[in-house]
Structure formats: C-alpha cells, structure tokens
Design an enzyme around this catalytic site. Structure first.
Site, PDB file in Angstrom:
ATOM      1  N   ARG A 240       0.816  -1.219   0.000  1.00 19.19           N
ATOM      2  CA  ARG A 240       0.000   0.000   0.000  1.00 19.19           C
ATOM      3  C   ARG A 240       0.853   1.274   0.000  1.00 19.19           C
ATOM      4  NH1 ARG A 240      -3.477  -1.739   5.145  1.00 19.19           N
ATOM      5  NH2 ARG A 240      -1.709  -3.139   5.379  1.00 19.19           N
TER       6      ARG A 240
ATOM      7  N   GLN B  55      11.928 -14.425   7.977  1.00 18.90           N
ATOM      8  CA  GLN B  55      10.627 -15.034   7.697  1.00 18.90           C
ATOM      9  C   GLN B  55      10.572 -15.156   6.173  1.00 18.90           C
ATOM     10  OE1 GLN B  55       7.148 -12.579   7.961  1.00 18.90           O
ATOM     11  NE2 GLN B  55       5.793 -14.278   8.477  1.00 18.90           N
TER      12      GLN B  55
ATOM     13  N   ARG C 276      29.346  25.846   4.242  1.00 19.18           N
ATOM     14  CA  ARG C 276      29.364  24.378   4.189  1.00 19.18           C
ATOM     15  C   ARG C 276      30.752  23.815   4.433  1.00 19.18           C
ATOM     16  NH1 ARG C 276      30.196  22.229  -1.512  1.00 19.18           N
ATOM     17  NH2 ARG C 276      31.176  23.929  -2.606  1.00 19.18           N
TER      18      ARG C 276
ATOM     19  N   ASN D 146      38.672  42.279   6.197  1.00 21.80           N
ATOM     20  CA  ASN D 146      37.525  42.763   5.438  1.00 21.80           C
ATOM     21  C   ASN D 146      37.668  42.300   3.990  1.00 21.80           C
ATOM     22  OD1 ASN D 146      35.627  44.380   3.986  1.00 21.80           O
ATOM     23  ND2 ASN D 146      35.486  45.630   5.840  1.00 21.80           N
TER      24      ASN D 146
HETATM   25  C1  UD1 Z   1      -2.149  -5.123  11.498  1.00 22.18           C
HETATM   26  C2  UD1 Z   1      -3.114  -5.848  12.433  1.00 22.18           C
HETATM   27  C3  UD1 Z   1      -4.336  -4.976  12.654  1.00 22.18           C
HETATM   28  C4  UD1 Z   1      -3.925  -3.626  13.211  1.00 22.18           C
HETATM   29  C5  UD1 Z   1      -2.855  -2.948  12.340  1.00 22.18           C
HETATM   30  C6  UD1 Z   1      -2.292  -1.764  13.087  1.00 22.18           C
HETATM   31  C7  UD1 Z   1      -2.832  -8.261  12.106  1.00 22.18           C
HETATM   32  C8  UD1 Z   1      -3.395  -9.486  11.510  1.00 22.18           C
HETATM   33  N1  UD1 Z   1      -3.492  -7.125  11.868  1.00 22.18           N
HETATM   34  O1  UD1 Z   1      -2.769  -4.988  10.246  1.00 22.18           O
HETATM   35  O2  UD1 Z   1      -5.219  -5.611  13.579  1.00 22.18           O
HETATM   36  O3  UD1 Z   1      -5.062  -2.795  13.332  1.00 22.18           O
HETATM   37  O4  UD1 Z   1      -1.777  -3.854  12.064  1.00 22.18           O
HETATM   38  O5  UD1 Z   1      -1.328  -1.077  12.388  1.00 22.18           O
HETATM   39  O6  UD1 Z   1      -1.845  -8.352  12.805  1.00 22.18           O
HETATM   40  N2  UD1 Z   1       4.600  -8.489   8.842  1.00 22.18           N
HETATM   41  C9  UD1 Z   1       5.579  -9.458   8.834  1.00 22.18           C
HETATM   42  N3  UD1 Z   1       5.276 -10.675   8.317  1.00 22.18           N
HETATM   43  C10 UD1 Z   1       4.053 -10.987   7.839  1.00 22.18           C
HETATM   44  C11 UD1 Z   1       3.051  -9.984   7.849  1.00 22.18           C
HETATM   45  C12 UD1 Z   1       3.358  -8.738   8.346  1.00 22.18           C
HETATM   46  O7  UD1 Z   1       6.691  -9.236   9.294  1.00 22.18           O
HETATM   47  O8  UD1 Z   1       3.873 -12.119   7.397  1.00 22.18           O
HETATM   48  C13 UD1 Z   1       4.930  -7.144   9.389  1.00 22.18           C
HETATM   49  C14 UD1 Z   1       4.804  -6.022   8.385  1.00 22.18           C
HETATM   50  O9  UD1 Z   1       6.038  -5.790   7.741  1.00 22.18           O
HETATM   51  C15 UD1 Z   1       4.391  -4.855   9.261  1.00 22.18           C
HETATM   52  C16 UD1 Z   1       3.650  -5.484  10.417  1.00 22.18           C
HETATM   53  O10 UD1 Z   1       4.015  -6.854  10.414  1.00 22.18           O
HETATM   54  O11 UD1 Z   1       5.520  -4.148   9.755  1.00 22.18           O
HETATM   55  C17 UD1 Z   1       2.132  -5.377  10.287  1.00 22.18           C
HETATM   56  O12 UD1 Z   1       1.718  -5.952   9.065  1.00 22.18           O
HETATM   57  P1  UD1 Z   1       0.653  -5.258   8.110  1.00 22.18           P
HETATM   58  O13 UD1 Z   1       0.496  -6.100   6.917  1.00 22.18           O
HETATM   59  O14 UD1 Z   1       0.994  -3.839   7.933  1.00 22.18           O
HETATM   60  O15 UD1 Z   1      -0.657  -5.404   9.015  1.00 22.18           O
HETATM   61  P2  UD1 Z   1      -1.975  -4.521   8.923  1.00 22.18           P
HETATM   62  O16 UD1 Z   1      -2.780  -4.957   7.772  1.00 22.18           O
HETATM   63  O17 UD1 Z   1      -1.648  -3.082   9.034  1.00 22.18           O
HETATM   64 CA    CA Z   2       0.251  -2.023   9.028  1.00 22.45          CA
END
Ligand code: UD1
Ligand code: CA
Length: 448
Positions: A15, A74, A331, A375
């Site tokens: 996104r 991961q 600078r 100067n």
């Molecule tokens: C997540 C939460 C949501 C919350 C929101 C707040 C879950 C299922 N949902 O949604 O409830 O309101 O954050 O900001 O947890 N990441 C990994 N590995 C993965 C998936 C994600 O490391 O397999 C990391 C992403 O890089 C990120 C964080 O986890 O830094 C959150 O993941 P993201 O996909 O942004 O979750 P949201 O859809 O925002």
């Molecule tokens: Ca998020």
C-alpha cells in the site's frame, strides 16, 4: 525482568508503493522502524529481535542500534502470528515478550513500560486507539467497557463490526511462555488466509488469561500503511516537536512550517521563522535568530547569532554574535568565530573566518583561513582549485581585500596587507603592503 522486543518488519508494504521495504520509509529523517529501535534501545536488560523478509539485507544494512540487533528471517510472509513465531526460538522462556510492528513507530517508552508491567502480572496487554476512518485496521470487540473479547480484522468484519472505531495498534505484551503456548493454536482460516497475531486475544480469553486493552493517543500508536497515513504521522510528529520547543522557551513562528529531521537543541529566547528545515544533529544557543526559508544541517550555532532569510548552513560551527545571509551558503566544515559576518551571496567552504572578520557580498571563500578583523570586498574569489588539487589561502589579521580580487591559491597575505580592487593576486603579499595586480588605466582620445 527480562524483556524481549520482537519487531515485525518482513512485509513489503504494497500500500505504500515503491520497491523499498515499507519499514524503511522515512519519518522525520530516519527510517520509521529506526524510531522503534531508538526507543527500545533505552530499556535495560532487554533484547531486540527483528523479523525480516522482503529485501532483508536492505533492512539489516540501514538500521543502527546501541545493542546487538538479532535478525530473524521469515521466508514467506504468512501473517503477523507466523512472523512472531519465527522469533520465538531465540527469546527467553521467562521474559516478557513485547511485539511491535515496524510500521507503528512512535510509541513512547513510558507507555511500553506500563504495558510490560501489566504483562508481567500474567495478562495479555495491548494498545488500541480511535480512528475516524478505521478501514484496514483490526476492530476491537469488547464484551464490556473493561474487557476485550476478540479482534476482528477488517477483511473478516461484518458491516456492523466495520462501524467500530476502536482499532488495534498491533502493539502487545505477554509473558513469553504464554505467547509460545497460544501462538501454536492460531490457524489461518480467514479471508486473507494468514496467521493473524490478533487471534491471540480470543485464545487468551479461552484460557482465562485477562486481556487488557489501553486506549492511546492515535499520534502515538497510529500506523503508516500508505503515503497518506505516513504524511499524517509526519505532520503530527513535526507539530509535536515544534510544540516541545515552544514549551522549552523557543519562539516558533508557525509550528506547522518547521521540519526537524533528526535531533535538535535550541536555547531559550531563540526565534525560528517560517519554512525552516533542520536535518541531522543541530545545536543552537540562546537568543539565536533564524530567518525564514533556511536549511540547516549538522551545525552548531552559538548565542546571539542571526541567520537571515534563505541561507544554507551545512556541517559548520558558527560562533557567537555572527551574522549570516540573506542568501549565504556555509558548508564543508566551515568555522566562524565570534562576530564574523558573511552576507548575501557569500559561499564559504572548508574555511575559517576569524573574529569580527567580514565578507558581506558576493564572495567565494574556499579552503581559506581568515584571521581577525579581515575585510573581504564584494566579488572576491579565492581560486582554490587548479583542476587537480585544492590549495589554501591564508589571510592574516587586519587585512583588507579590495573588491573583485581573485586570490590565486596557494597564497599568504600578511597582517594588515591590502589588495587593490580588481587585482589578480598570484604571489604572497607581505605584511602591511598594498598589492595591485591589474591592467593600468589609460585614458585615450576618442575617435571623432
Ligand atoms: C495489522 C493488524 C491490525 C492492526 C494494524 C495496526 C494483524 C493481523 N493485523 O494490520 O489488527 O489494526 O496492524 O497497524 O496483525 N509483517 C511481517 N510478516 C508478515 C506480515 C506482516 O513481518 O507475514 C509485518 C509487516 O512488515 C508490518 C507489520 O508486520 O511491519 C504489520 O503488518 P501489516 O500487513 O501492515 O498489518 P496490517 O494490515 O496493518
Ligand atoms: Ca500495518
């Protein structure tokens, strides 16, 4: 008590757009995940694990910490619970685990401390906030005002549940032993086919573990999933920094027109006009005046100095009572001593400007060392570069450089020397001498 921070940073962040991992998107001049690292660094007896996946070498390369960061891979991004699971083998069984999302960067130390305290008493503790447009966030389903029943992700929510504006921040703390026990029970039978960490809440309830959700300031626990949210976070953060400066006795002309990308200290009674950008590490003394539209990066500016409009200052030390600009560029590790003045369209590069020395108009000082009370006339250029090497120009105390002089370095001008206007000086000028090096004027008869 041992604390294990687990920061999730394996996702791409579709996104947000672009190819770079989302957690590296810049917030106030540094990767947003770096804000979290700086916060958790200050916890004693804590360890930090970061779950990486998408472009992991970029994430590992760009982060800095006072502690040793433990990176865990991961391979496939199967969800936030799956991500946390990857870190479990390296965390202590008797610690409190704190999960942080790399895209929720501004949580405060104090808030985390409270969360950890509550988790150490055997609860699942989490932070929530109210979002007017909660699209995309996990909704908090409460059974009563006090207790939380479960979290429903946006994709799985009914239209009635979508109306709920209390959302999950993602930040939670729980004893590592409980986390280990509960996480293995999480399944991926949901709309996204992901292992949701948010399912922990329902599982904890089923095992009679209290779930405590604390409502926080959205500024502190808001996420940055796309450019708009990142922009909102940046503006809120900048406003907060500016307001902190106001509280400390600095006058800020407009708190929405100053950007601080890095660390800053400003002494009391200083004034910062509109549209100023501060980058890196800047320290300003008391009663300093910064005019509008300046860019200041890694500088120290001492008491009572005035920087006029549209000036660029980089990597330099400016003494007390100096005057710089408008439209000056300082600078390359320049150093101005007390009372020095560099005026409009003056550039100083790797130069020392002695006490009360002045170059007030249209001048280039490169690799120059000016003593006191020198100067420099308008239009003077130090010719410091011969195409291969840089050379120094030394101008001793009290010397007067006539306007439009070219000082061809290497060159030494002795104390109280003079150069005539328009001179091209190629040889050293001894103490007290006037050097004139220009074509002699002839007055010819005009043809009739
Ligand atoms: C997540 C939460 C949501 C919350 C929101 C707040 C879950 C299922 N949902 O949604 O409830 O309101 O954050 O900001 O947890 N990441 C990994 N590995 C993965 C998936 C994600 O490391 O397999 C990391 C992403 O890089 C990120 C964080 O986890 O830094 C959150 O993941 P993201 O996909 O942004 O979750 P949201 O859809 O925002
Ligand atoms: Ca998020």
């Amino acid at each position: 008590m041992n604390i294990d921070f687990i920061i999730l940073a394996a996702g791409k962040g579709t996104r947000m757009g672009g190819d770079s991992p989302k957690v590296l998107a810049s917030l106030a001049g540094k990767p947003m995940i770096q804000h979290l690292i700086d916060t958790v660094d200050s916890f004693p007896s804590s360890k930090t694990s970061i779950v990486v996946g998408y472009k992991s070498n970029e994430v590992e390369r760009d982060l800095v910490s006072q502690k040793k960061l433990r990176f865990v891979k991961q391979k496939n991004q199967l969800g936030t619970a799956h991500a946390v699971k990857q870190a479990l083998p390296i965390i202590k069984k008797n610690s409190v685990a704190v999960v942080l999302y790399g895209d929720v960067p501004l949580v405060k130390k104090n808030t985390l401390n409270k969360l950890i305290k509550s988790a150490s008493r055997g609860k699942l503790s989490m932070l929530t906030f109210i979002k007017d447009d909660p699209t995309g966030y996990g909704r908090i389903i409460r059974s009563s005002k006090k207790s939380v029943q479960k979290i429903i992700e946006h994709k799985d929510a009914s239209s009635a549940q979508k109306e709920i504006r209390e959302v999950n921040s993602g930040i939670l703390a729980i004893k590592a032993s409980l986390l280990q026990q509960f996480i293995s029970k999480i399944k991926n039978n949901n709309a996204a086919k992901e292992y949701y960490l948010t399912d922990l809440v329902e599982i904890a309830n089923n095992h009679s573990v209290d779930v405590v959700a604390t409502l926080c300031d959205p500024y502190e626990v808001g996420g940055a999933n796309d450019k708009k949210e990142l922009h909102e976070l940046e503006r809120a953060y900048q406003k907060k920094l500016a307001e902190d400066l106001l509280k400390s006795g600095v006058t800020i002309a407009d708190t929405s027109r100053i950007d601080i990308r890095g660390d800053i200290k400003i002494g009391q009674n200083s004034f910062v006009d509109i549209n100023n950008v501060f980058e890196g590490n800047n320290v300003l003394g008391k009663n300093v005046h910064i005019g509008p539209n300046c860019y200041i990066s890694n500088c120290s500016i001492k008491d009572n100095t005035i920087v006029y409009a549209n000036t660029v200052l980089e990597d330099s030390v400016i003494g007390k009572n100096c005057k710089i600009g408008p439209f000056a560029r300082i600078r390359g590790g320049s150093e101005l001593t007390e009372g020095a003045e560099l005026g409009n369209f003056v550039e100083s590069n790797r130069s020392n400007i002695g006490k009360n020395s002045k170059a007030k108009h249209l001048t280039y000082l490169g690799d120059a060392r000016l003593g006191t009370k020198v100067n420099v006339g308008a239009g003077t250029i130090t010719c410091n570069y011969d195409g291969k090497n840089k050379h120094k120009t030394i101008i001793a105390d009290g010397t007067f450089i006539g306007s439009n002089s070219s000082l061809v370095a290497p060159l030494v001008l002795g104390e109280n020397a003079y150069t005539g206007a328009g001179s091209v000086i190629t040889k050293d000028v001894p103490k007290g001498k006037l050097a004139v090096a220009r074509g002699k004027q002839v007055n010819l008869n005009k043809k009739k």
